[in-house]
Design a protein around this motif. Sequence first.
Motif, short mmCIF file in Angstrom:
data_model
loop_
_atom_site.label_atom_id
_atom_site.label_comp_id
_atom_site.label_asym_id
_atom_site.label_seq_id
_atom_site.Cartn_x
_atom_site.Cartn_y
_atom_site.Cartn_z
N ALA A 1 -0.76 40.81 -8.75
CA ALA A 1 -1.61 41.81 -9.40
C ALA A 1 -1.99 41.32 -10.79
O ALA A 1 -1.21 40.65 -11.46
CB ALA A 1 -0.87 43.14 -9.50
N ALA A 2 -3.18 41.66 -11.22
CA ALA A 2 -3.69 41.17 -12.52
C ALA A 2 -2.78 41.55 -13.67
O ALA A 2 -2.53 40.74 -14.58
CB ALA A 2 -5.10 41.73 -12.75
N HIS A 3 -2.25 42.78 -13.66
CA HIS A 3 -1.39 43.23 -14.75
C HIS A 3 0.05 43.44 -14.30
O HIS A 3 0.85 44.02 -15.01
CB HIS A 3 -1.96 44.52 -15.36
N GLY A 4 0.36 42.93 -13.10
CA GLY A 4 1.72 42.92 -12.58
C GLY A 4 2.26 41.50 -12.64
O GLY A 4 2.69 41.04 -13.70
N GLY A 5 2.20 40.79 -11.51
CA GLY A 5 2.69 39.42 -11.48
C GLY A 5 2.00 38.48 -12.44
O GLY A 5 2.63 37.62 -13.05
N ASN A 6 0.70 38.65 -12.62
CA ASN A 6 -0.03 37.78 -13.55
C ASN A 6 0.42 37.99 -14.99
O ASN A 6 0.32 37.09 -15.82
CB ASN A 6 -1.54 38.05 -13.44
N ARG A 7 0.96 39.16 -15.26
CA ARG A 7 1.49 39.46 -16.59
C ARG A 7 2.95 39.00 -16.72
O ARG A 7 3.32 38.34 -17.71
CB ARG A 7 1.39 40.96 -16.87
N THR A 8 3.77 39.32 -15.73
CA THR A 8 5.21 39.09 -15.83
C THR A 8 5.65 37.70 -15.41
O THR A 8 6.73 37.25 -15.78
CB THR A 8 5.97 40.11 -14.98
N PHE B 1 5.20 40.70 -7.31
CA PHE B 1 5.69 42.06 -7.12
C PHE B 1 6.62 42.49 -8.25
O PHE B 1 7.70 43.04 -8.01
CB PHE B 1 6.40 42.20 -5.76
N THR B 2 6.17 42.26 -9.46
CA THR B 2 6.98 42.59 -10.63
C THR B 2 6.10 43.21 -11.71
O THR B 2 5.07 42.66 -12.08
CB THR B 2 7.67 41.33 -11.20
N GLY B 3 6.51 44.39 -12.19
CA GLY B 3 5.79 45.03 -13.28
C GLY B 3 4.66 45.95 -12.87
O GLY B 3 3.82 46.30 -13.69
N ASP B 4 4.64 46.36 -11.60
CA ASP B 4 3.63 47.31 -11.16
C ASP B 4 4.22 48.21 -10.07
O ASP B 4 5.36 48.04 -9.66
CB ASP B 4 2.37 46.59 -10.66
N SER B 5 3.43 49.16 -9.60
CA SER B 5 3.95 50.15 -8.64
C SER B 5 4.30 49.52 -7.30
O SER B 5 5.26 49.94 -6.65
CB SER B 5 2.93 51.28 -8.45
N LEU C 1 8.59 47.89 -3.45
CA LEU C 1 9.24 46.79 -2.73
C LEU C 1 10.70 46.66 -3.13
O LEU C 1 11.59 46.57 -2.28
CB LEU C 1 8.49 45.49 -2.99
N ALA C 2 10.97 46.65 -4.42
CA ALA C 2 12.34 46.48 -4.89
C ALA C 2 13.24 47.63 -4.44
O ALA C 2 14.38 47.42 -4.04
CB ALA C 2 12.36 46.36 -6.42
N LYS C 3 12.71 48.85 -4.49
CA LYS C 3 13.50 50.03 -4.10
C LYS C 3 13.90 49.95 -2.63
O LYS C 3 15.05 50.22 -2.26
CB LYS C 3 12.70 51.30 -4.37
N ALA D 1 10.46 39.24 -15.26
CA ALA D 1 10.95 38.05 -14.56
C ALA D 1 12.41 37.74 -14.88
O ALA D 1 13.06 37.01 -14.13
CB ALA D 1 10.07 36.85 -14.92
N ASP D 2 12.94 38.32 -15.96
CA ASP D 2 14.33 38.06 -16.35
C ASP D 2 15.18 39.34 -16.28
O ASP D 2 16.13 39.50 -17.04
CB ASP D 2 14.40 37.45 -17.74
N ASP D 3 14.84 40.23 -15.35
CA ASP D 3 15.55 41.51 -15.26
C ASP D 3 16.83 41.45 -14.44
O ASP D 3 17.50 42.46 -14.26
CB ASP D 3 14.64 42.60 -14.71
N GLY D 4 17.17 40.27 -13.93
CA GLY D 4 18.40 40.12 -13.16
C GLY D 4 18.27 40.40 -11.68
O GLY D 4 19.27 40.38 -10.95
N LEU D 5 17.06 40.63 -11.20
CA LEU D 5 16.84 40.87 -9.77
C LEU D 5 17.20 39.62 -8.97
O LEU D 5 16.69 38.54 -9.23
CB LEU D 5 15.38 41.24 -9.51
N ILE D 6 18.08 39.80 -7.99
CA ILE D 6 18.46 38.72 -7.08
C ILE D 6 18.16 39.18 -5.66
O ILE D 6 18.48 40.32 -5.29
CB ILE D 6 19.96 38.38 -7.21
N LEU D 7 17.54 38.33 -4.87
CA LEU D 7 17.25 38.66 -3.48
C LEU D 7 18.30 38.07 -2.56
O LEU D 7 18.73 36.93 -2.75
CB LEU D 7 15.86 38.14 -3.08
#
Length: 218
Positions: A63-70, A74-78, A83-85, A101-107
Amino acid sequence: MKSITTLNKKIARCKKCPRLSVYIRDVAKNKVRRFKEEKYYGKPLSGFGDIKAKLLIVGLAPAAHGGNRTGRMFTGDSSGDWLAKAMYKHGFASIPTSQTADDGLILYNAYITAAVRCAPPQNKPTKEEMNACFGYLEQEKEILKNITVILCLGKIAYDATCKLYNVKSEKFGHNKLFTYDGFQILTSYHPSKQNTQTGRLTWDQWSAVFAKAKKLTK
């Protein structure tokens, strides 16, 4: 790890598509008001997750202001929140949010990627742009050797996956499962606002897809 690191560096340097290269840099420079104080990543995005995963999740594009920003898909947008939930609920993620990108999310047992690595204007990449990006999906497939289930978020992701595995595409729909020799393709509507806020994709429908993915990857 060395091969995925090398590939990800190659993706970050990619400028194959002039329209997309200009667009993501322009978005990163001319920020929206709510993120005006943040530094945008503004480069093509690699996938991320567990390289030993059985589940591969394929989206459309950052996303322009999601992944492209962070700097992470799938990070930083709805869409990232949905997806994470769902991934957290079904044991695929360490936390139920995806903010930075540094929030500690591990898959766990899952890897996230996309058909296109740059945010496209109006979320509509051209056929030529999709073709230019396809080689990165092919390289990821070679590296991620344990994949048995591919979850496609939206029709573009589904079409790219069918091309990747050289199978004929079927009629796309939500929570459909297609079984082939050695792997399975699971399809879902994309968790975009266009789908989630209109009721086309409800939370229960979305969660059911991940419940099925969990069973398939045990």
